[in-house]
Design an enzyme around this catalytic site. Structure first.
Site, PDB file in Angstrom:
ATOM      1  N   GLU A 151       0.847  -1.197   0.000  1.00  0.00           N
ATOM      2  CA  GLU A 151       0.000   0.000   0.000  1.00  0.00           C
ATOM      3  C   GLU A 151       0.884   1.249   0.000  1.00  0.00           C
ATOM      4  OE1 GLU A 151      -3.397   0.447  -0.290  1.00  0.00           O
ATOM      5  OE2 GLU A 151      -2.590   2.469  -0.462  1.00  0.00           O
ATOM      6  N   PHE A 152       0.462   2.241  -0.780  1.00  0.00           N
ATOM      7  CA  PHE A 152       1.270   3.468  -0.901  1.00  0.00           C
ATOM      8  C   PHE A 152       0.556   4.704  -0.371  1.00  0.00           C
ATOM      9  CE2 PHE A 152       2.731   0.496  -4.119  1.00  0.00           C
ATOM     10  CZ  PHE A 152       4.106   0.513  -3.939  1.00  0.00           C
ATOM     11  N   CYS A 263       6.221   5.265   8.681  1.00  0.00           N
ATOM     12  CA  CYS A 263       6.732   4.487   7.542  1.00  0.00           C
ATOM     13  C   CYS A 263       8.188   4.762   7.188  1.00  0.00           C
ATOM     14  CB  CYS A 263       5.843   4.726   6.323  1.00  0.00           C
ATOM     15  SG  CYS A 263       4.205   4.002   6.523  1.00  0.00           S
ATOM     16  N   LYS A 266      11.101   3.625   9.686  1.00  0.00           N
ATOM     17  CA  LYS A 266      11.183   2.169   9.899  1.00  0.00           C
ATOM     18  C   LYS A 266      11.494   1.433   8.594  1.00  0.00           C
ATOM     19  CE  LYS A 266       6.450   0.334   9.503  1.00  0.00           C
ATOM     20  NZ  LYS A 266       6.566  -0.320   8.221  1.00  0.00           N
ATOM     21  N   LYS A 323       3.299  15.308  10.253  1.00  0.00           N
ATOM     22  CA  LYS A 323       2.941  16.112   9.088  1.00  0.00           C
ATOM     23  C   LYS A 323       1.512  16.616   9.279  1.00  0.00           C
ATOM     24  CE  LYS A 323       1.350  12.539   5.923  1.00  0.00           C
ATOM     25  NZ  LYS A 323       1.471  12.036   4.582  1.00  0.00           N
TER      26      LYS A 323
HETATM   27  P1  NAD Z   1      -1.632   0.784  12.656  1.00  0.00           P
HETATM   28  O1  NAD Z   1      -0.730   0.582  13.811  1.00  0.00           O
HETATM   29  O2  NAD Z   1      -2.383   2.052  12.520  1.00  0.00           O
HETATM   30  O3  NAD Z   1      -2.710  -0.405  12.615  1.00  0.00           O
HETATM   31  C1  NAD Z   1      -2.390  -1.739  12.763  1.00  0.00           C
HETATM   32  C2  NAD Z   1      -3.595  -2.442  13.395  1.00  0.00           C
HETATM   33  O4  NAD Z   1      -3.374  -3.837  13.416  1.00  0.00           O
HETATM   34  C3  NAD Z   1      -3.874  -2.024  14.834  1.00  0.00           C
HETATM   35  O5  NAD Z   1      -5.207  -1.547  14.947  1.00  0.00           O
HETATM   36  C4  NAD Z   1      -3.655  -3.304  15.635  1.00  0.00           C
HETATM   37  O6  NAD Z   1      -4.495  -3.398  16.770  1.00  0.00           O
HETATM   38  C5  NAD Z   1      -3.962  -4.354  14.598  1.00  0.00           C
HETATM   39  N1  NAD Z   1      -3.422  -5.671  14.905  1.00  0.00           N
HETATM   40  C6  NAD Z   1      -2.190  -5.991  15.388  1.00  0.00           C
HETATM   41  N2  NAD Z   1      -2.091  -7.319  15.525  1.00  0.00           N
HETATM   42  C7  NAD Z   1      -3.251  -7.860  15.108  1.00  0.00           C
HETATM   43  C8  NAD Z   1      -3.744  -9.181  14.991  1.00  0.00           C
HETATM   44  N3  NAD Z   1      -3.002 -10.219  15.331  1.00  0.00           N
HETATM   45  N4  NAD Z   1      -4.983  -9.370  14.515  1.00  0.00           N
HETATM   46  C9  NAD Z   1      -5.757  -8.321  14.177  1.00  0.00           C
HETATM   47  N5  NAD Z   1      -5.344  -7.041  14.253  1.00  0.00           N
HETATM   48  C10 NAD Z   1      -4.109  -6.811  14.715  1.00  0.00           C
HETATM   49  O7  NAD Z   1      -0.745   0.507  11.367  1.00  0.00           O
HETATM   50  P2  NAD Z   1      -0.853   1.192   9.935  1.00  0.00           P
HETATM   51  O8  NAD Z   1      -0.256   2.549   9.991  1.00  0.00           O
HETATM   52  O9  NAD Z   1      -2.216   1.006   9.390  1.00  0.00           O
HETATM   53  O10 NAD Z   1       0.171   0.275   9.111  1.00  0.00           O
HETATM   54  C11 NAD Z   1      -0.129  -1.072   8.807  1.00  0.00           C
HETATM   55  C12 NAD Z   1       0.895  -1.573   7.814  1.00  0.00           C
HETATM   56  O11 NAD Z   1       0.771  -0.830   6.594  1.00  0.00           O
HETATM   57  C13 NAD Z   1       2.347  -1.401   8.246  1.00  0.00           C
HETATM   58  O12 NAD Z   1       3.099  -2.477   7.739  1.00  0.00           O
HETATM   59  C14 NAD Z   1       2.774  -0.117   7.578  1.00  0.00           C
HETATM   60  O13 NAD Z   1       4.157  -0.065   7.334  1.00  0.00           O
HETATM   61  C15 NAD Z   1       2.011  -0.201   6.271  1.00  0.00           C
HETATM   62  N6  NAD Z   1       1.710   1.104   5.668  1.00  0.00           N
HETATM   63  C16 NAD Z   1       1.321   2.149   6.453  1.00  0.00           C
HETATM   64  C17 NAD Z   1       1.012   3.378   5.856  1.00  0.00           C
HETATM   65  C18 NAD Z   1       0.608   4.562   6.691  1.00  0.00           C
HETATM   66  O14 NAD Z   1       0.614   5.680   6.162  1.00  0.00           O
HETATM   67  N7  NAD Z   1       0.254   4.404   7.957  1.00  0.00           N
HETATM   68  C19 NAD Z   1       1.106   3.525   4.469  1.00  0.00           C
HETATM   69  C20 NAD Z   1       1.468   2.417   3.688  1.00  0.00           C
HETATM   70  C21 NAD Z   1       1.772   1.203   4.305  1.00  0.00           C
END
Ligand code: NAD
Length: 442
Positions: A151-152, A263, A266, A323
Site C-alpha cells: 500500500e502506498f 513508515c 522504519k 505532518k
Molecule cells: P496501525 O498501527 O495504525 O494499525 C495496525 C492495526 O493492526 C492495529 O489496529 C492493531 O491493533 C492491529 N493488529 C495488530 N495485531 C493484530 C492481529 N493479530 N490481529 C488483528 N489485528 C491486529 O498501522 P498502519 O499505519 O495502518 O500500518 C499497517 C501496515 O501498513 C504497516 O506495515 C505499515 O508499514 C504499512 N503502511 C502504512 C502506511 C501509513 O501511512 N500508515 C502507508 C502504507 C503502508
C-alpha cells in the site's frame, strides 16, 4: 465479493472503507477491542480527513462491518487482506510478530480456498514465509494463494490516495489469485491506473525501494539546506530550479526538521537491515538515517542561535504531528526536538490542532504546557518554533504574535513564511536553508 481486512489501523480502515465504497462487502477485524467498539459506535480511532463520512456511508449501506472475531470474519470471505502493523524491532528489522500471529490464526480457521493478500509493508521473503506458515499449520487440506499488494497511501490524504493511486502493485505466483485481486481493483483499472503485476519478491522490494528513495530525497535536500545556510544560498530557489529538471522532479525537495511518521524511518531501517543480512551494506540508506538524525539537532541549534542559551527561555512549538492533517506522532520530529529543548533547560508551550492527545500518550513524562491555540502558545515565549506546516499556521496574525511574545523570534522549520517579510515585521527569523534571503530575483 466478500473481503476480510485484518488490522484496522490507517491502512486497514482506509482500504476496508475504500473497497466497501467500490461495492464490496467488507468486514474489518482487529484484536484491539476498544478500537472495534469505537468503530461500531461510529467513532474513528484516529484523525484522517473524510474517513468518518466514508465509513458511516458504507456502514449504513450494509457493506462495512467490524469485529474482533477473526474466525467468523474469514468464514464467509474469499479474500483476506493483512494490514497489521510491522513496527521496527530494536535491531532495525521489521517486527513481524503481528503478521505471524495472523498467519497462524488463519491456518487454524480456513477450511476452503482463500487468497491472502499482504498490504502491510513486509521485507522481501515474508509472503513466501506466510504461505509456508499457513501450509505447515493448516488443519484442512485446502489450497491457499498468497499475494503481495503493498500500500502506498499517505496519511492526511489517505482516501484520495487509495481511490486514485499512482499505481497498483500485485505480486504473486498464481494467475488465478492475481486475477481475483485485479478484479477487486477493477474500478481503478477502468480509470487507467497503471498496474504492475510481478512476483512476490519484486512487489515487496518495490514498496521499500519507493519509501527509501523518497526518504533519500528529503535527507538530500535537508543536507543541502544546511549548507545553503552556511554559504548564503537560498534552498527554496535551488530546489525550485532543480525540480524543473524532469529527471529530478519538484516534489519531496522541501527541507524541514527531518522525516518522521510510521513508515519512512522504519522502512529505511528495515531495508538497510535487509542489506546487512545479505552481506550488502546499503551505504546511501545509512547516510540518509544519519542526516535525518542530525536534522533534529540542526533545528535545536537554530533555536539556540536565535534566542541564546535555553535555561529560563520559553519556546512556543507549533505542530506536534509528523505532518499536517494527521493525529499520528509516530517518529515525529517534534518528539525528539521537544525532548531536547526541555533537556537543555527550556520551557515548552505547544499547540497542535489534532495531535496533542497522541503526543501526550507518546511522551507523558515531558512537562509540556499544551495551549488551545497558537496565540496561547506564543504568549510570553522567547522563540516560536514551527514544526508542522498545518494550514492554520500559514496565516497567523503576526502582529498579535509579536505583541504576545517576550522576544519576537521565529524558527520556521517548514519554511512557510517569507524571510524578508518577517524581518520587515520586526521578527528575528530563520528558516531552513534560506541563506542570505536573497532568493529569487525575478
Ligand atoms: P496501525 O498501527 O495504525 O494499525 C495496525 C492495526 O493492526 C492495529 O489496529 C492493531 O491493533 C492491529 N493488529 C495488530 N495485531 C493484530 C492481529 N493479530 N490481529 C488483528 N489485528 C491486529 O498501522 P498502519 O499505519 O495502518 O500500518 C499497517 C501496515 O501498513 C504497516 O506495515 C505499515 O508499514 C504499512 N503502511 C502504512 C502506511 C501509513 O501511512 N500508515 C502507508 C502504507 C503502508
Amino acid at each position: 465479493m466478500h473481503i476480510a481486512v485484518i488490522g484496522t489501523g490507517y491502512v486497514g480502515l482506509v482500504s476496508g472503507a475504500g473497497m466497501a465504497d467500490f461495492g464490496m462487502n467488507v468486514v474489518c477485524v482487529d484484536i484491539d477491542e476498544e478500537k472495534i467498539a469505537k468503530l461500531k459506535a461510529g467513532e474513528i480511532p484516529f484523525y484522517e480527513p473524510g474517513l468518518k463520512e466514508l465509513v458511516a456511508k458504507n456502514v449504513k449501506a450494509g457493506r462495512l462491518s467490524f469485529t474482533t472475531d477473526l474466525a467468523e470474519a474469514v468464514k464467509r470471505t474469499l479474500v483476506i487482506f493483512i494490514c497489521v502493523g510491522t513496527p521496527p524491532a530494536p535491531d532495525g528489522s521489521a517486527d513481524l510478530s503481528a503478521v505471524k500471529s495472523v498467519a497462524l490464526s488463519l491456518a487454524e480457521t480456513i477450511d476452503e480456498y482463500k487468497v491472502i493478500v499482504t498490504k502491510s509493508t513486509v521485507p522481501v521473503g515474508t509472503n513466501r514465509w506466510i504461505k509456508q506458515l499457513i501450509d505447515e499449520n493448516k488443519k484442512n487440506d485446502v489450497k491457499v494463494d498468497v499475494i503481495s499488494n503493498p500500500e502506498f497511501l499517505r496519511e492526511g490524504c489517505a482516501i484520495e490516495d487509495f481511490m486514485r493511486p499512482d499505481r497498483v502493485v500485485i505480486g504473486g505466483e498464481s494467475d488465478h489469485a492475481i486475477a481475483i485481486i485485479k478484479d477487486i481493483y477493477r474500478p481503478l483499472y477502468l480509470a487507467e491506473t497503471p498496474f504492475v503485476i510481478t512476483d512476490l519478491e519484486t512487489a515487496e522490494m518495490i514498496k521499500y525501494a519507493s519509501n527509501a528513495f523518497l526518504a533519500t530525497k528529503i535527507s538530500f535536500i535537508n543536507e543541502v539546506a544546511t549548507l545553503c545556510d552556511k554559504v548564503g544560498a537560498d534552498v527554496i530557489t535551488v530546489a525550485k530550479a532543480m525540480g524543473l529538471d524532469p529527471r529530478i522532479g519538484p516534489r519531496f525537495l522541501n527541507p524541514g526538521p527531518g522525516f518522521g511518521g510510521s513508515c519512512f524511518p522504519k522502512d529505511v531501517r528495515a531495508l538497510a537491515y535487509l542489506g546487512k543480512q545479505n552481506n550488502h551494506p546499503m551505504h546511501i540508506l545509512e547516510a540518509v538515517l544519519t542526516v535525518n538524525e542530525r536534522q533534529r539537532e540542526v533545528t535545536v541549534q537554530k533555536v539556540k542561535q536565535i534566542c541564546g542559551d535555553l535555561p529560563g527561555k520559553t519556546i512556543a512549538v507549533l505542530g506536534l504531528a509528523f505532518k499536517p492533517n494527521t493525529s499520528d506522532v509516530r517518529e515525529s520530529p517534534a518528539l525528539d526536538i521537544v525532548e531536547r529543548l526541555i533537556a537543555e533547560g527550556a520551557k515548552v508551550q505547544a499547540y497542535d490542532p489534532i495531535a496533542e492527545e497522541e503526543f501526550k500518550k507518546a511522551k507523558p513524562e515531558l512537562p509540556v504546557k499544551y495551549a488551545t491555540d497558537p496565540y496561547e502558545a506564543a504568549d510570553g515565549a522567547h522563540c516560536l518554533l514551527i514544526l508542522t506546516e498545518w494550514n492554520e499556521f500559514r496565516y497567523l496574525d503576526l502582529e498579535k504574535i509579536k505583541n504576545l511574545m517576550a522576544e519576537p523570534a521565529i524558527v520556521d522549520a517548514r519554511n512557510i513564511y517569507e524571510p524578508a517579510r518577517m524581518q520587515k515585521l520586526g521578527f528575528k527569523y530563520t528558516g531552513m536553508g534560506r541563506g542570505n534571503f536573497a532568493g529569487q530575483k525575478a
